[in-house]
Scaffold this active site. Structure first.
Site: not given
Ligand code: FDA
Length: 320
Positions: A130, A182
């Site tokens: 991560d 990732r």
């Molecule tokens: P965005 O924040 O734009 O969200 C898109 C949509 O997803 C929202 O409108 C909502 O519907 C849904 N959603 C997103 N977050 C939500 C929440 N907390 N609760 C409910 N609904 C939510 N970061 C990092 O810095 N280091 C890492 O190693 C990782 N590892 C990691 C693994 C995996 C498998 C994922 C999916 C994410 C991470 N992250 C991470 C976190 C990542 O950086 C990011 O903060 C979150 O995924 C939220 O961003 P989205 O891409 O989902 O888009």
């Protein structure tokens, strides 16, 4: 603004003591966490596998404070790897290097990580490192290269955050070695000197970096290495954002890549509907399954990502 405050709280000890002392907070946090024990986590993974999805297990915890803690966390992680093997679940492992000593002593971290990847290798398990805040970035990448080049491990991959300006260069270098990446947007509070302040730019960078990964996938000879072991594809889209996921899927299609070349990764408890829909459509979907008692900073970052979660949390407290 709210996001910054919540990320600040995620690192504040006084707030940690306050929140973890509330039984109701623990209950709400468990919406994003598969339980406090390894047995609960393995049960959660079984259910995920039954729905045709893969998992990656993460024992919660970060920034261990001394060498003994880093050592005992490493021992816990070895137990997780053995449990994955013994239970027969289809899961990899995700690890934060600050859990195993990165911010204390890099040599200690290297020894611990070597033990983890070595054990994972004997069980045929893939380990994803991560990415944490920018303080950990350079040493984390250095540690990855040590595992690949010095130790010769192939069952290890990285996470890159699209909010960082430097990620284009990092991805280009990592792809030279067919690194399994990732892509995520990034979950920490970083200054505008090093990270895009606007969401629009973070999203654009995400698509651009995924495009680089897909292009590399077109010249890669597959996810099976010379020992016949099978690892995840180069491209993992770590996001719940449908626009980002659709972009990756459409570009992979146009490049003539098969469905298994793009793994969609989502967090436990978030967008379950979308997780199941994509798996049903035949895409590899991997769920990040965190577990353990150290859920506080992880939980606060999930609140920071979506204000609606905070209102849900507050209304649960008020209902109490
Ligand atoms: P965005 O924040 O734009 O969200 C898109 C949509 O997803 C929202 O409108 C909502 O519907 C849904 N959603 C997103 N977050 C939500 C929440 N907390 N609760 C409910 N609904 C939510 N970061 C990092 O810095 N280091 C890492 O190693 C990782 N590892 C990691 C693994 C995996 C498998 C994922 C999916 C994410 C991470 N992250 C991470 C976190 C990542 O950086 C990011 O903060 C979150 O995924 C939220 O961003 P989205 O891409 O989902 O888009």
């Amino acid at each position: 603004m709210l996001r910054s405050i919540l990320i600040y709280f995620s690192q504040a000890d006084w707030m940690r003591r306050l929140v973890t002392g509330w039984g109701i907070a623990r209950k709400v946090a468990l919406r994003f966490v598969a339980g406090e024990t390894l047995d609960e986590a393995i049960e959660a993974v079984k259910k995920i596998n039954e729905k045709g999805m893969l998992a990656t297990l993460d024992q919660l915890g970060e920034h261990t404070e001394n060498a003994d803690q880093a050592y005992s966390t490493t021992e816990d992680i070895l137990v997780i790897l053995d449990a994955i093997e013994q239970s027969g679940v289809n899961a990899g492992l995700s690890v934060k290097l600050s859990q195993i000593g990165l911010t204390l002593d890099q040599k200690l971290c290297e020894e611990n990580l070597t033990k983890i990847i070595e054990r994972a290798k004997t069980h045929g398990i893939f380990v994803r490192i991560d990415m944490e805040d920018s303080e950990c970035l350079e040493p984390t990448i250095t540690m990855y290269w040590k595992m690949r080049n010095t130790n010769g491990f192939e069952n290890v991959g990285m996470v890159i955050q699209s909010y960082l300006y430097r990620s284009d260069e990092d991805v280009a270098e990592l792809l030279e070695a067919d690194t399994r990446i990732r892509m995520v947007k990034g979950a920490y509070k970083e200054p505008p000197e090093i990270a895009y302040p606007k969401k629009k730019d973070v999203d654009l960078a995400f698509d651009r970096l995924v495009e680089m990964m897909l292009q590399r996938e077109t010249v890669n000879d597959g996810s099976v290495n010379h020992n016949g072991e099978s690892w995840p594809p180069i491209t993992a889209v770590g996001s719940h954002d449908e626009a980002r996921i659709n972009y990756a899927i459409q570009r992979a299609n146009s490049l003539g890549l098969t469905k298994e070349k793009v793994e969609i990764q989502m967090l436990y408890g978030i967008r379950r509907d979308l997780q199941e829909e994509l798996a049903h459509d035949g895409y590899p979907v991997r769920i990040y399954v965190p577990f353990g008692t150290e859920w506080y900073p992880y939980f606060m970052r999930r609140l920071a990502e979506r204000p609606a979660n905070l209102w849900f949390f507050i209304s649960s407290l008020l209902r109490k």
